[in-house]
Design a protein around this motif. Structure first.
Motif, PDB file in Angstrom:
ATOM      1  N   GLY A 277       0.794  -1.217   0.000  1.00 43.30           N
ATOM      2  CA  GLY A 277       0.000   0.000   0.000  1.00 43.30           C
ATOM      3  C   GLY A 277       0.827   1.268   0.000  1.00 43.30           C
ATOM      4  O   GLY A 277       2.060   1.249  -0.022  1.00 43.30           O
ATOM      5  N   VAL A 278       0.116   2.394   0.032  1.00 50.00           N
ATOM      6  CA  VAL A 278       0.741   3.712   0.009  1.00 50.00           C
ATOM      7  C   VAL A 278      -0.041   4.651   0.911  1.00 50.00           C
ATOM      8  O   VAL A 278      -1.275   4.582   0.983  1.00 50.00           O
ATOM      9  CB  VAL A 278       0.799   4.272  -1.437  1.00 50.00           C
ATOM     10  CG1 VAL A 278      -0.594   4.370  -2.046  1.00 50.00           C
ATOM     11  CG2 VAL A 278       1.496   5.628  -1.475  1.00 50.00           C
ATOM     12  N   ARG A 279       0.674   5.503   1.640  1.00 48.12           N
ATOM     13  CA  ARG A 279       0.086   6.630   2.374  1.00 48.12           C
ATOM     14  C   ARG A 279       0.606   7.915   1.741  1.00 48.12           C
ATOM     15  O   ARG A 279       1.805   8.076   1.562  1.00 48.12           O
ATOM     16  CB  ARG A 279       0.480   6.605   3.859  1.00 48.12           C
ATOM     17  CG  ARG A 279      -0.274   5.601   4.679  1.00 48.12           C
ATOM     18  CD  ARG A 279       0.077   5.743   6.157  1.00 48.12           C
ATOM     19  NE  ARG A 279      -0.673   4.823   6.984  1.00 48.12           N
ATOM     20  CZ  ARG A 279      -1.892   5.043   7.456  1.00 48.12           C
ATOM     21  NH1 ARG A 279      -2.490   6.199   7.180  1.00 48.12           N
ATOM     22  NH2 ARG A 279      -2.509   4.154   8.193  1.00 48.12           N
ATOM     23  N   TRP A 280      -0.330   8.802   1.426  1.00 50.52           N
ATOM     24  CA  TRP A 280       0.032  10.058   0.768  1.00 50.52           C
ATOM     25  C   TRP A 280      -0.670  11.197   1.485  1.00 50.52           C
ATOM     26  O   TRP A 280      -1.895  11.224   1.588  1.00 50.52           O
ATOM     27  CB  TRP A 280      -0.385  10.012  -0.708  1.00 50.52           C
ATOM     28  CG  TRP A 280       0.019  11.226  -1.492  1.00 50.52           C
ATOM     29  CD1 TRP A 280       1.143  11.969  -1.337  1.00 50.52           C
ATOM     30  CD2 TRP A 280      -0.712  11.828  -2.569  1.00 50.52           C
ATOM     31  NE1 TRP A 280       1.182  12.992  -2.251  1.00 50.52           N
ATOM     32  CE2 TRP A 280       0.056  12.924  -3.022  1.00 50.52           C
ATOM     33  CE3 TRP A 280      -1.914  11.535  -3.201  1.00 50.52           C
ATOM     34  CZ2 TRP A 280      -0.370  13.748  -4.057  1.00 50.52           C
ATOM     35  CZ3 TRP A 280      -2.335  12.341  -4.237  1.00 50.52           C
ATOM     36  CH2 TRP A 280      -1.568  13.429  -4.667  1.00 50.52           C
ATOM     37  N   VAL A 281       0.108  12.141   1.975  1.00 53.52           N
ATOM     38  CA  VAL A 281      -0.443  13.321   2.644  1.00 53.52           C
ATOM     39  C   VAL A 281       0.106  14.534   1.923  1.00 53.52           C
ATOM     40  O   VAL A 281       1.299  14.862   2.038  1.00 53.52           O
ATOM     41  CB  VAL A 281      -0.073  13.364   4.136  1.00 53.52           C
ATOM     42  CG1 VAL A 281      -0.656  14.622   4.780  1.00 53.52           C
ATOM     43  CG2 VAL A 281      -0.571  12.115   4.846  1.00 53.52           C
ATOM     44  N   SER A 282      -0.759  15.227   1.176  1.00 49.99           N
ATOM     45  CA  SER A 282      -0.368  16.401   0.401  1.00 49.99           C
ATOM     46  C   SER A 282      -0.891  17.650   1.104  1.00 49.99           C
ATOM     47  O   SER A 282      -2.057  18.021   0.949  1.00 49.99           O
ATOM     48  CB  SER A 282      -0.941  16.314  -1.022  1.00 49.99           C
ATOM     49  OG  SER A 282      -0.612  17.461  -1.761  1.00 49.99           O
ATOM     50  N   SER A 283      -0.045  18.274   1.909  1.00 44.73           N
ATOM     51  CA  SER A 283      -0.400  19.446   2.710  1.00 44.73           C
ATOM     52  C   SER A 283      -1.628  19.126   3.565  1.00 44.73           C
ATOM     53  O   SER A 283      -1.826  18.006   3.988  1.00 44.73           O
ATOM     54  CB  SER A 283      -0.639  20.675   1.818  1.00 44.73           C
ATOM     55  OG  SER A 283      -1.811  20.520   1.034  1.00 44.73           O
ATOM     56  N   ASP A 284      -2.460  20.137   3.825  1.00 48.80           N
ATOM     57  CA  ASP A 284      -3.658  19.934   4.640  1.00 48.80           C
ATOM     58  C   ASP A 284      -4.887  19.614   3.791  1.00 48.80           C
ATOM     59  O   ASP A 284      -5.971  19.418   4.324  1.00 48.80           O
ATOM     60  CB  ASP A 284      -3.957  21.186   5.479  1.00 48.80           C
ATOM     61  CG  ASP A 284      -2.894  21.432   6.524  1.00 48.80           C
ATOM     62  OD1 ASP A 284      -2.293  20.441   6.980  1.00 48.80           O
ATOM     63  OD2 ASP A 284      -2.665  22.608   6.875  1.00 48.80           O
ATOM     64  N   LYS A 285      -4.723  19.538   2.470  1.00 45.60           N
ATOM     65  CA  LYS A 285      -5.882  19.386   1.606  1.00 45.60           C
ATOM     66  C   LYS A 285      -6.214  17.939   1.282  1.00 45.60           C
ATOM     67  O   LYS A 285      -7.383  17.579   1.183  1.00 45.60           O
ATOM     68  CB  LYS A 285      -5.667  20.168   0.299  1.00 45.60           C
ATOM     69  CG  LYS A 285      -5.737  21.673   0.473  1.00 45.60           C
ATOM     70  CD  LYS A 285      -5.660  22.363  -0.872  1.00 45.60           C
ATOM     71  CE  LYS A 285      -5.842  23.873  -0.730  1.00 45.60           C
ATOM     72  NZ  LYS A 285      -7.200  24.216  -0.299  1.00 45.60           N
ATOM     73  N   LEU A 289      -4.971   6.862   2.034  1.00 47.17           N
ATOM     74  CA  LEU A 289      -4.450   5.552   2.389  1.00 47.17           C
ATOM     75  C   LEU A 289      -5.027   4.544   1.410  1.00 47.17           C
ATOM     76  O   LEU A 289      -6.253   4.473   1.241  1.00 47.17           O
ATOM     77  CB  LEU A 289      -4.850   5.156   3.812  1.00 47.17           C
ATOM     78  CG  LEU A 289      -4.690   3.666   4.155  1.00 47.17           C
ATOM     79  CD1 LEU A 289      -3.216   3.273   4.194  1.00 47.17           C
ATOM     80  CD2 LEU A 289      -5.373   3.305   5.464  1.00 47.17           C
ATOM     81  N   PHE A 290      -4.150   3.781   0.762  1.00 43.74           N
ATOM     82  CA  PHE A 290      -4.608   2.722  -0.139  1.00 43.74           C
ATOM     83  C   PHE A 290      -3.775   1.481   0.112  1.00 43.74           C
ATOM     84  O   PHE A 290      -2.539   1.536   0.130  1.00 43.74           O
ATOM     85  CB  PHE A 290      -4.475   3.138  -1.603  1.00 43.74           C
ATOM     86  CG  PHE A 290      -4.780   2.020  -2.564  1.00 43.74           C
ATOM     87  CD1 PHE A 290      -6.091   1.638  -2.810  1.00 43.74           C
ATOM     88  CD2 PHE A 290      -3.757   1.330  -3.188  1.00 43.74           C
ATOM     89  CE1 PHE A 290      -6.372   0.587  -3.672  1.00 43.74           C
ATOM     90  CE2 PHE A 290      -4.030   0.280  -4.055  1.00 43.74           C
ATOM     91  CZ  PHE A 290      -5.343  -0.088  -4.294  1.00 43.74           C
ATOM     92  N   LYS A 291      -4.466   0.370   0.336  1.00 46.99           N
ATOM     93  CA  LYS A 291      -3.760  -0.904   0.436  1.00 46.99           C
ATOM     94  C   LYS A 291      -4.642  -1.996  -0.161  1.00 46.99           C
ATOM     95  O   LYS A 291      -5.869  -1.944  -0.093  1.00 46.99           O
ATOM     96  CB  LYS A 291      -3.396  -1.236   1.882  1.00 46.99           C
ATOM     97  CG  LYS A 291      -4.570  -1.453   2.825  1.00 46.99           C
ATOM     98  CD  LYS A 291      -4.068  -1.805   4.217  1.00 46.99           C
ATOM     99  CE  LYS A 291      -5.229  -2.114   5.158  1.00 46.99           C
ATOM    100  NZ  LYS A 291      -4.753  -2.493   6.507  1.00 46.99           N
ATOM    101  N   ALA A 292      -4.001  -2.980  -0.771  1.00 43.20           N
ATOM    102  CA  ALA A 292      -4.715  -4.077  -1.414  1.00 43.20           C
ATOM    103  C   ALA A 292      -3.858  -5.327  -1.287  1.00 43.20           C
ATOM    104  O   ALA A 292      -2.630  -5.259  -1.187  1.00 43.20           O
ATOM    105  CB  ALA A 292      -4.995  -3.771  -2.888  1.00 43.20           C
ATOM    106  N   GLY A 293      -4.533  -6.482  -1.300  1.00 46.05           N
ATOM    107  CA  GLY A 293      -3.770  -7.715  -1.169  1.00 46.05           C
ATOM    108  C   GLY A 293      -4.650  -8.941  -1.151  1.00 46.05           C
ATOM    109  O   GLY A 293      -5.759  -8.957  -1.696  1.00 46.05           O
TER     110      GLY A 293
END
Length: 438
Positions: A277-285, A289-293
């Motif tokens: 998966g991936v966690r992505w935080v782009s500033s406050d906007k 969270l995406f995970k698959a398996g």
């Protein structure tokens, strides 16, 4: 929902029919008025919506439904009345609760979606909450119930990069009404307890490791329900994170779950999950969270009715704050869950939830919630096939009377279309609520 959000009890209950299916409490953030001002804390501020250590709240709700039991062949109507008092505490002082804990009885381990793992910047953090929902029905006073919940969290962030957390959530509640669920003769009352211990270690600027242990206990009051559903889940989660950039972290996750039933031991099983998966935080906007398996489930004693299985599993949580006035959240999920019906060994669930919020003026906010869930039951021998689709939509309008008082008018429509006609229903409900918070 950790910005200026205030959904209110009425809308929150309507927006969460699936998480509320096994418990009728809601996210306390939905009961807390947070004003737009960003002023600092007064030195002597113990109570208060701008911060404070102690935050009492109270929600008063009235509503009307045209199908109190959520069934197809009996559309009895009823007035609904709910009183929801509570109080929460935090140290250091906070405007909103630091974590949302939403137990889900049919999910192995007690959670349908992953908890927020933000460790924060404070050296330590303490949080506790107690609350209740007092429910009353004009249709029949025998339907009246009192649900209680208490939760707490303690977290310690060390200079070495190690963070330790313990949290617990106790719920005394009842299932939603429906065929095979709560009825006027059996409210299907239960109590649950979810305990989670976490160690999160930032090894380097790029590498991070986390381990969770959780224990989920489910106990029903009535003997007939207890026989089929009482169980204990033990879960271990292992995570390895790679910080690809300031905004993006990639991770691998392995989960082992052991599910043991107190009486109906034919359903005892173990489950292995393998995620990327991936966690992505782009500033406050924007936060994502995406995970698959793969979810691999093995029954302790495999039979013709209780078959091992391998299924695709998915968890997507996205929050987009487009402007100061416009906010959206989206959840997508798929997993194999424990059955909420005695006639099935398990069910495969695919669902989505979407909430849109638009501030019209400084005092008026419009909200729209929508959701869809497909449940494919693995029926026991002799039971009719059951594959059903549930959809709901709930618009609402909120009016901020004072910093500490919110009024809300909302409507919800929920419908289920099942391959077994006995589970079909359409339900319309209108709510009006007053919500007080400090």
């Amino acid at each position: 929902m950790k910005q200026l959000q205030y959904i209110g009890l009425a809308t929150a209950c309507a927006l969460l029919p699936f998480t509320a299916s096994a418990q009728n409490t809601v996210d306390v953030n939905d009961l807390v008025v947070v004003p737009a001002e960003n002023g600092g804390f007064a030195d002597d501020e113990i109570f208060g919506v701008r911060g404070g250590y102690i935050h009492p709240y109270l929600s008063l709700r009235t509503g009307w439904t045209d199908n109190v039991f959520n069934v197809d062949d009996d559309t009895d109507s009823s007035w609904l009345y709910t009183i929801s008092p509570g109080v929460w505490f935090s140290l250091p002082r906070m405007r909103v609760v630091p974590i949302t804990i939403a137990p889900h009885n049919t999910s192995a381990g007690g959670l349908q979606l992953e908890l927020d793992d933000d460790v924060g910047t404070d050296k330590y953090q303490l949080y506790a909450l107690v609350g209740s929902d007092i429910n009353m029905y004009s249709y029949d006073s025998d339907l009246n119930s009192e649900d209680y919940y208490a939760e707490g969290m303690a977290r310690w962030n060390m200079a070495s990069g190690l963070s330790l957390r313990v949290l617990d959530r106790f719920t005394l509640g009842h299932d939603d009404f429906g065929v095979g669920e709560a009825t006027d003769e059996d409210l299907r009352e239960f109590d649950t307890n979810l305990l989670m211990l976490t160690a999160d270690w930032e090894l380097t600027e790029k590498l991070r490791f986390k381990v969770d242990y959780s224990n989920f206990l489910l106990q029903y009051d009535e003997a007939d329900n207890a026989f089929f559903f009482d169980r204990t889940d033990n879960v271990i989660d292992l995570y390895g994170y790679y910080k690809y950039s300031e905004k993006t972290s990639l991770f691998l996750q392995y989960r082992y779950t052991d599910v043991e039933y107190d009486n109906d031991t034919a359903k005892d099983n173990s489950q292995d999950y393998y995620y990327g998966g991936v966690r992505w935080v782009s500033s406050d906007k924007l936060a994502l969270l995406f995970k698959a398996g793969l979810q691999s489930k093995s029954f302790d004693a495999e039979t013709d009715e209780y078959q091992d299985s391998d299924n695709f599993t998915l968890d997507l949580q996205a929050h987009y704050r487009m402007t100061d006035k416009t906010d959206m959240t989206l959840d997508l999920y798929q997993k194999n869950e424990e059955s909420d019906n005695a006639g099935a060994s398990e069910k495969l669930v695919l669902g989505a939830r979407f909430v849109y919020s638009q501030a019209m003026t400084e005092k008026i906010t419009a909200k729209l919630g929508m959701g869809y869930e497909n449940s494919d039951y693995e029926q026991l021998v002799g039971q009719a096939d059951r594959d059903e689709d549930t959809f709901y939509i709930s618009p609402a309008v909120q009016f901020l009377v004072r910093d500490w008082l919110m009024a809300e008018l909302s409507y919800s429509f929920e419908t289920t279309d099942s391959s077994d006609d006995a589970y079909d229903y359409d339900t319309n409900t209108i709510y009006l609520s007053l919500n007080f918070a400090m």
